[in-house]
Structure formats: structure tokens, C-alpha cells
Design a protein around this motif. Structure first.
Motif, PDB file in Angstrom:
ATOM      1  N   SER A 145     141.331  89.157  52.607  1.00  0.00           N
ATOM      2  CA  SER A 145     142.367  89.870  53.365  1.00  0.00           C
ATOM      3  C   SER A 145     143.463  88.946  53.889  1.00  0.00           C
ATOM      4  O   SER A 145     144.400  89.402  54.545  1.00  0.00           O
ATOM      5  CB  SER A 145     141.730  90.610  54.549  1.00  0.00           C
ATOM      6  N   GLY A 146     143.318  87.659  53.636  1.00  0.00           N
ATOM      7  CA  GLY A 146     144.311  86.722  54.140  1.00  0.00           C
ATOM      8  C   GLY A 146     144.220  86.494  55.634  1.00  0.00           C
ATOM      9  O   GLY A 146     145.230  86.331  56.319  1.00  0.00           O
ATOM     10  N   GLY A 147     142.990  86.475  56.152  1.00  0.00           N
ATOM     11  CA  GLY A 147     142.782  86.203  57.569  1.00  0.00           C
ATOM     12  C   GLY A 147     142.940  87.407  58.464  1.00  0.00           C
ATOM     13  O   GLY A 147     143.339  87.280  59.622  1.00  0.00           O
ATOM     14  N   ARG A 148     142.547  88.594  57.956  1.00  0.00           N
ATOM     15  CA  ARG A 148     142.745  89.824  58.733  1.00  0.00           C
ATOM     16  C   ARG A 148     141.433  90.495  59.132  1.00  0.00           C
ATOM     17  O   ARG A 148     141.447  91.644  59.565  1.00  0.00           O
ATOM     18  CB  ARG A 148     143.589  90.823  57.928  1.00  0.00           C
ATOM     19  N   PHE A 149     140.313  89.816  59.013  1.00  0.00           N
ATOM     20  CA  PHE A 149     139.033  90.478  59.272  1.00  0.00           C
ATOM     21  C   PHE A 149     138.542  90.213  60.680  1.00  0.00           C
ATOM     22  O   PHE A 149     138.634  89.109  61.207  1.00  0.00           O
ATOM     23  CB  PHE A 149     137.973  90.009  58.274  1.00  0.00           C
ATOM     24  N   ARG A 150     137.988  91.261  61.332  1.00  0.00           N
ATOM     25  CA  ARG A 150     137.314  91.154  62.619  1.00  0.00           C
ATOM     26  C   ARG A 150     135.872  91.624  62.431  1.00  0.00           C
ATOM     27  O   ARG A 150     135.641  92.711  61.894  1.00  0.00           O
ATOM     28  CB  ARG A 150     137.999  92.000  63.687  1.00  0.00           C
ATOM     29  N   LEU A 151     134.932  90.835  62.898  1.00  0.00           N
ATOM     30  CA  LEU A 151     133.511  91.121  62.698  1.00  0.00           C
ATOM     31  C   LEU A 151     132.935  91.851  63.909  1.00  0.00           C
ATOM     32  O   LEU A 151     132.751  91.263  64.973  1.00  0.00           O
ATOM     33  CB  LEU A 151     132.741  89.816  62.454  1.00  0.00           C
ATOM     34  N   GLY A 152     132.662  93.137  63.747  1.00  0.00           N
ATOM     35  CA  GLY A 152     132.006  93.923  64.775  1.00  0.00           C
ATOM     36  C   GLY A 152     130.535  94.105  64.446  1.00  0.00           C
ATOM     37  O   GLY A 152     130.187  94.449  63.307  1.00  0.00           O
ATOM     38  N   LEU A 153     129.669  93.874  65.421  1.00  0.00           N
ATOM     39  CA  LEU A 153     128.221  93.923  65.227  1.00  0.00           C
ATOM     40  C   LEU A 153     127.575  94.867  66.230  1.00  0.00           C
ATOM     41  O   LEU A 153     128.106  95.091  67.319  1.00  0.00           O
ATOM     42  CB  LEU A 153     127.616  92.522  65.426  1.00  0.00           C
ATOM     43  N   GLY A 154     126.404  95.370  65.875  1.00  0.00           N
ATOM     44  CA  GLY A 154     125.630  96.192  66.797  1.00  0.00           C
ATOM     45  C   GLY A 154     124.208  96.342  66.303  1.00  0.00           C
ATOM     46  O   GLY A 154     123.942  96.237  65.102  1.00  0.00           O
ATOM     47  N   VAL A 155     123.298  96.583  67.239  1.00  0.00           N
ATOM     48  CA  VAL A 155     121.882  96.689  66.872  1.00  0.00           C
ATOM     49  C   VAL A 155     121.526  98.051  66.301  1.00  0.00           C
ATOM     50  O   VAL A 155     120.401  98.272  65.871  1.00  0.00           O
ATOM     51  CB  VAL A 155     120.968  96.382  68.068  1.00  0.00           C
ATOM     52  N   SER A 156     122.471  99.005  66.284  1.00  0.00           N
ATOM     53  CA  SER A 156     122.198 100.380  65.875  1.00  0.00           C
ATOM     54  C   SER A 156     121.222 100.991  66.881  1.00  0.00           C
ATOM     55  O   SER A 156     121.291 100.701  68.068  1.00  0.00           O
ATOM     56  CB  SER A 156     121.673 100.424  64.431  1.00  0.00           C
TER      57      SER A 156
END
Length: 348
Positions: free
Chosen positions: A85-96
Motif C-alpha cells: 500500500s506504500g505505507g498506508r496500513f494500520r494494524l488493528g487487533l482484538g481477542v474476539s
């Protein structure tokens, strides 16, 4: 305050329009486009497609489920998406939740806070491209006594620091989010009840010797545009009942627990009881209008602008919109109303 767009889950009948929505958000200057996963489509594939079809808007996972992937695999996926993406990613996490974690992934839902802390630690270590060595309660890398060796990530991410967000609702999980993450992904956030989330996030930041400055408070908020406030709220009843009543068991539903902490104990009980008894229309009817109004953007541009000011005053830095409606025209109109309201509120 910036704006985001949440596409939700792929595969719910909106797929043909989702790319058009993402592209319009990109054109309008939205900051980020999020995609979700549960036990249908995976977010990584969707986000790679969205990134290929857009130019400037960030793409983010809301969320990658922690029980679905090893932390090293998540680091690989994050690095790959950031590079593509050319440096456009944000990593969102969760335990569900326990039903999905144990029912779909076969992963025991125990000690979610410790698991999350360790997971983020491994990801950060892998993303730094140092050799991956870790000795924890949940993961040991490399495995002792075997042929495994300490490896390092071969992909070079575009950015030295890729932002990590955590989706959390309970006080202890919120505090952990403030301590170890760069941002928070919230749902059913109400400016009038902001202290339920923000105080715990701030406490976590303080534990790390930090403040909320530079920390991204990023709730997803439904938006339903129309002159009739009650009619607009009614378009969100089924969605709200699903979360309060059906996202979890009778004993453990994080969204229902949040509604109770907001003062809607009796209504939360009724919604959940009806939903679990398969009375979905009754559950939807039992959702209080005041709860929807407190946690969504309803009305015309002027009213939505006023509510946006309240969100900004509560500390929100990225307001992610989830447009109500099943047609492309309705969703695009909501996107444009969001931009007009932000400008009217003086927040653009």
C-alpha cells in the motif's frame, strides 16, 4: 478530528459497492478505511484489494483476530500490506470473543490481557527486523530442543513504526490498550459516557509514562442521515440488537456489559433475553432510542455537526463512520454528509 470509513464485513450483500465507497472516501479526504473479520471473510484480503483500488487513504484491520493467527504471521501480513500500500496500513487487533475463539479457531479464551500483551510484543519485535527470540507464557520462539532457529523478517516495511490499534471495551483491557498500543478501536462510544473508556485509556498511558497526546482514539460510529431522528434511529435497531443481544453468550457479551455500564441495565437484559430466544424483531424493538442516539450520528447536517463537536470534545481524534443503508447512493450520501458536518463543526 479526522474521519474514517468502516466497510464492516465482506460478504453481506454490499460487496459490489464497497470499493466505490472506499474510493469516494479516498476522494473526499477520509483518513482511513477499515475492514472487519469474524468467521466469514478475512480482513487482510479485503484490505489488499481496497489498497490496490485507492490512492491516499490508509487501510486498517478492525480487527485482525488474535486467535486466528500466530503473532509472527500477523507481522508478516502487516509488513506485506504496508509495503503493497506504500505505507498506508494500520494494524488493528482484538481477542474476539469466547464463542468465536473457541468455536471457530479452537483457541481457548483464557487470560486475554496477557495474550494480547505478548502478541503485541512479538509483532513489534518481528517488525523491527531483529531475530525473533521470545520466551513467554503463550509463545516460545524458537521452540527449544529442536531444529528451529531465530529468524528475522525478510520484508522491509515502509515505515519504521507501524501503528498498532487494539479493540477493547472492558476497563482492564482499555488500560492495557493505552499502555501498549498507538490507538484504540471503539464501538458504541458515547461522548456523554466518554469517561468509561477514556479514563482507563489515560491510566494505561500513564503507566507507560505517556499521555493521550498522539494516541488515536478511533471509535466506529453509525451515521443515519434524515430529518426524522426517530426514523433514522430505527434503521440501526437490527444492528444494535445484534450486538447487544447476539454477540456473545448470556454470561459474556462485552457490548451488553457496556450498555449496562452506561445505565441501560434493564433494556440490555430485555434485548438479550429476546434475542437469545430468537425473537429478533422483539429485541430490535426493545433497544432504547436514547441508546442509539447516544452512540450514533443521527439527523441532518447541522445536528450531526453538533454531535461531532461533542465527540471531539470527548477526545476522539479519528471518527470512523459506518453509514446506514443498503444502497450505494445512501452510503455515498452519508460519506458526503460526514465531510459537510465536519466542516460545519469547524473540525476539518
Amino acid at each position: 478530528m479526522r474521519l474514517g470509513i468502516n466497510l464492516g464485513y465482506w460478504g453481506l450483500g454490499l460487496d459490489a459497492d464497497n470499493i466505490a465507497v472506499a474510493q469516494e472516501a479516498d476522494r473526499l479526504g477520509y483518513s482511513v478505511c477499515w475492514a472487519a473479520e469474524a468467521y466469514g471473510s478475512d480482513a487482510a484480503t479485503v484490505l489488499s484489494y481496497v489498497a490496490a483500488k485507492t490512492e491516499r487513504i490508509d487501510v486498517g484491520s478492525a480487527i485482525f483476530q488474535i486467535p486466528a493467527r500466530t503473532p509472527a504471521m500477523t507481522a508478516m501480513t502487516a509488513a506485506t500490506l504496508d509495503t503493497l500500500s506504500g505505507g498506508r496500513f494500520r494494524l488493528g487487533l482484538g481477542v474476539s470473543g469466547p464463542q468465536v475463539s473457541e468455536g471457530w479457531y479452537g483457541v481457548k479464551f483464557d487470560k486475554p490481557l496477557a495474550r494480547t500483551r505478548e502478541y503485541v510484543e512479538i509483532i513489534r519485535k518481528a517488525m523491527s527486523r531483529e531475530r525473533l527470540v521470545h520466551d513467554g507464557a503463550n509463545w516460545t520462539l524458537p521452540l527449544p530442543g529442536g531444529p528451529g532457529k531465530a529468524l528475522k523478517l525478510t520484508v522491509h516495511p515502509v515505515r519504521e513504526h507501524l501503528p498498532i490499534y487494539i479493540a477493547s471495551m472492558g476497563p482492564k483491557n482499555l488500560e492495557l490498550t493505552g499502555e501498549i498500543a498507538d490507538g484504540w478501536l471503539g464501538l458504541f462510544f458515547s461522548p456523554e459516557h466518554a469517561s468509561l473508556s477514556v479514563d482507563a485509556l489515560a491510566a494505561g498511558r500513564a503507566k507507560a509514562g505517556l499521555t493521550l497526546d498522539g494516541f488515536d482514539l478511533c471509535p466506529t460510529v453509525n451515521i443515519a442521515v434524515g430529518d426524522d431522528i426517530h426514523a433514522a434511529a430505527d434503521t440501526l435497531r437490527d444492528y444494535t440488537a445484534l450486538y447487544l443481544g447476539g454477540m456473545g453468550s448470556k454470561e459474556k457479551n462485552f457490548y451488553s456489559q457496556l450498555a449496562r455500564r452506561m445505565g441501560f441495565e434493564q433494556a440490555a437484559d430485555e434485548v438479550q433475553t429476546r434475542y437469545l430466544a430468537h425473537d429478533k424483531p422483539g429485541a430490535a424493538a426493545a433497544v432504547p432510542h436514547d441508546f442509539i442516539d447516544a452512540t450514533a450520528l443521527l439527523g441532518d447536517t447541522a445536528r450531526i455537526a453538533d454531535r461531532m463537536q461533542a465527540y471531539a470534545a470527548a477526545g476522539v481524534t479519528t471518527l470512523t463512520l459506518a453509514p446506514a443503508g443498503w444502497t450505494l447512493d445512501e452510503r455515498i450520501a452519508a460519506l458526503r454528509t460526514g465531510v459537510d458536518a465536519l466542516e460545519r463543526a469547524g473540525l476539518a
